[in-house]
Design a protein around this motif. Sequence first.
Motif, PDB file in Angstrom:
ATOM      1  N   LEU A  72      40.396  38.783  36.176  1.00 51.11           N
ATOM      2  CA  LEU A  72      39.754  39.957  36.789  1.00 51.11           C
ATOM      3  C   LEU A  72      39.943  41.187  35.900  1.00 51.11           C
ATOM      4  O   LEU A  72      38.986  41.911  35.599  1.00 51.11           O
ATOM      5  CB  LEU A  72      40.373  40.243  38.153  1.00 51.11           C
ATOM      6  N   ALA A  73      41.200  41.391  35.470  1.00 57.04           N
ATOM      7  CA  ALA A  73      41.495  42.582  34.672  1.00 57.04           C
ATOM      8  C   ALA A  73      40.741  42.543  33.347  1.00 57.04           C
ATOM      9  O   ALA A  73      40.194  43.559  32.907  1.00 57.04           O
ATOM     10  CB  ALA A  73      42.997  42.693  34.428  1.00 57.04           C
ATOM     11  N   LEU A 110      44.559  37.134  38.470  1.00 56.93           N
ATOM     12  CA  LEU A 110      44.738  38.562  38.191  1.00 56.93           C
ATOM     13  C   LEU A 110      44.317  38.905  36.760  1.00 56.93           C
ATOM     14  O   LEU A 110      43.647  39.909  36.522  1.00 56.93           O
ATOM     15  CB  LEU A 110      46.204  38.953  38.398  1.00 56.93           C
ATOM     16  N   GLY A 111      44.718  38.054  35.824  1.00 61.14           N
ATOM     17  CA  GLY A 111      44.448  38.339  34.416  1.00 61.14           C
ATOM     18  C   GLY A 111      42.962  38.299  34.090  1.00 61.14           C
ATOM     19  O   GLY A 111      42.463  39.152  33.348  1.00 61.14           O
ATOM     20  N   ALA A 170      34.566  48.484  37.348  1.00 64.57           N
ATOM     21  CA  ALA A 170      35.503  48.050  36.313  1.00 64.57           C
ATOM     22  C   ALA A 170      36.937  48.373  36.725  1.00 64.57           C
ATOM     23  O   ALA A 170      37.842  47.541  36.615  1.00 64.57           O
ATOM     24  CB  ALA A 170      35.162  48.713  34.986  1.00 64.57           C
ATOM     25  N   GLY A 225      37.219  43.516  33.830  1.00 64.09           N
ATOM     26  CA  GLY A 225      37.097  44.957  34.007  1.00 64.09           C
ATOM     27  C   GLY A 225      37.223  45.700  32.692  1.00 64.09           C
ATOM     28  O   GLY A 225      36.429  46.589  32.377  1.00 64.09           O
ATOM     29  N   LEU A 281      38.284  46.034  39.228  1.00 61.57           N
ATOM     30  CA  LEU A 281      38.687  44.726  38.697  1.00 61.57           C
ATOM     31  C   LEU A 281      40.071  44.786  38.060  1.00 61.57           C
ATOM     32  O   LEU A 281      40.851  43.849  38.158  1.00 61.57           O
ATOM     33  CB  LEU A 281      37.668  44.254  37.654  1.00 61.57           C
ATOM     34  N   VAL A 282      40.362  45.913  37.397  1.00 60.69           N
ATOM     35  CA  VAL A 282      41.637  46.022  36.682  1.00 60.69           C
ATOM     36  C   VAL A 282      42.776  46.378  37.641  1.00 60.69           C
ATOM     37  O   VAL A 282      43.918  45.985  37.434  1.00 60.69           O
ATOM     38  CB  VAL A 282      41.527  47.076  35.547  1.00 60.69           C
TER      39      VAL A 282
END
Lengths: 429, 275
Positions: B92-93, B89-90, A36, B96, A39-40
């Motif tokens: 993926l985040a 990017l957004g 996680a 997560g 990913l961030v």
Amino acid sequence: MAMAQALPSDGVMRAADGTPLKVALARAERRERLKALGLVLPLFAFIVLSFLVPIFVMLYNAVYDPDVAENLPTTVVALQQWDGKDLPSEEVFAAFAADMKKAQESKMVALIGKRLNYEISGIRSKVIATGRKVGAIEAGPYKDAVIAIDKIWGEPETWATIKRSSSSYTPFYLLAMLDMRQGVDGSIEQVPADRAVYIDILKRTLGISLLVTFCTLILGYPVAYMLATTPQKTASILMIFVLLPFWTSLLVRTTAWMILMQDGGVFAQFMNVTGITWVMNLLGVMDGPPELFKTRFATVVAMTHIQLPFTLLPIYSVMKTISPTYMRAAKSLGGTPFYSFIRVYMPQTLPGVAAGCLLTFILCLGYYITPALVGGPTDQMVSGYIASAINTENNWGKASALGVILLIATLILYYVYNKLVGIDRMKLG
Amino acid sequence: MAVPSYFTTGEKIAHYSLRVFVMLVLLFLISPIIAVMPLSFNSESFFTYPMPGYSLKWYEDFFFNDRWTGALRMSFFIAICTTILATFLGTLAALGLARTNFPAKSTIMAILISPMIVPVIISAVGMFKFYAQLDLASTLLGVILAHTALATPFVVITVTATLSAFDKTLMRAGASCGAPPHTVFFKVVMPLILPGMISGALFAFVTSFDEVVVVLFLASPEQRTLPLQMFSGIREMISPTITAAATVLVLFSTALLVTVELLRRRSEKLRGVQA
């Protein structure tokens, strides 16, 4: 007791590969958490590096200003001994002459002049002239020679200003935002009335934002009520009127208002045709045809227009959840429609009102484009002054100090908003 | 909607005055946009009614003059690059953040959406100074990076919203049927969150396409975008081509955002949420 039979002899549950289940589970969770984080991380790093760091570096300029300390290094050291009452000693003047010679060679004199000019009007040209002439002083006594170049070096206040700037860290810009400054003896005092402008700018920004928020509430509340209470079919048609401007770019809407608000433009024509001009003239509010362009009125109208959906939509979504049975119950208990509305319906809409108004107020504080295009010089808000501090004055200290105040106000209000509504549930249309 | 027969006179008056008031407010909301559009067909270069004649020459200027077509192309290029970066990017985040037990979730979320919160003038000035030191100011890359920072919060928020209703047992179901993680993502997760991703992407696109304050500071004449071209045009003297540009932009953003609305409905239907 099937469970007990399945347990191995030592009483520890194990995964298929023989590791204790507890350990295997913790390991799996850690792996999951790392995944996680992975990913961030890219976005997090990107935002921090490309956005947050630049902003903090810029805002740092509000307290960090090494221009004087770096370019008059020996002078500021020599000034440490000075008591601030009379003129500084010969030693200080000698150091000053030496520093200025160096500064003249490295072309830093203008920078010193610019910085001192923030505190003493008109000193800039004198510093530059001194820089040009200081090379002619070959030997002491320096005190008389320097004062001979310009009388300003015979003023204790000049030296007090230089002494205050001897540290690279200065409270000057932040104090200036509150119309305060450090006096000759280092105490904090009010600036003279002719230089006190910043409190006015802050008050004006707050005033315009409050007025616009109020207007959007007055106009938006009834519309939200009607949208929430009419049948779905009518409501979705009316909703287009709210969403279409909401979806149109801010610049386009500002441009539209700019065109309509021209002197003799469509808005003035509209006022003439509907007789508003006539009534206004009769009441003495206006004299002659309307002159709206570059006025506070035009700014507030345009900002209200742009912000109206932001106030309206949260109120609407709260109203949608209020069951009509409450009003019926209130009426059946003998409440007049007006009384029931005030005592039963309105209190339930307060969360929406708070969310909508707060959002509009926060967004208003940061307005730049609309006042710049539709408003006059006296309608500019904090953002406008930040832009002009950089574009016309190249004064980063001032821009940063204004930025610090604007940012702190915004963050505090967003904190409240977050507690109230939750920032990630913000309406996106 | 007719007034119920049991209404008193006072209630009737209140009811009708509310309706009149609401109509006036709605008119106020829509009128600037409606009033400006016809002016773009004016044959003369002034902005009052009645118009002496009709002409398409401002549209001709907008679609064929190099200054405007160059700006339009530049805007599209920057907005598309921004959209790709921000969506990647957004998303993926958001994926997560959606996982359970994420440490310091609310703090990280606050940092990720901070570009939406900070007043845009502060962002613009800060990025201008910092990017200038890295030789990124007045470059295409600088503008794209700045726009991406401003646009990602919208992607994070829309995808997070879609994921919040996403049934995680579907992923386990996929895995228990023997699919490796990437297959689960592309065959199970992605189709379900796609509407959220697309609307996030469209928001990112619109953010960049309409953005003027950051380009005002960060862009050189070589990165003249459409909003910048409009802004620099109106500061001195308003050219009627701006009304044509405004009309085109209104139609364009309306089309984009109608798409967002349709996607939102589709996604709600897919997730089984009652609209």
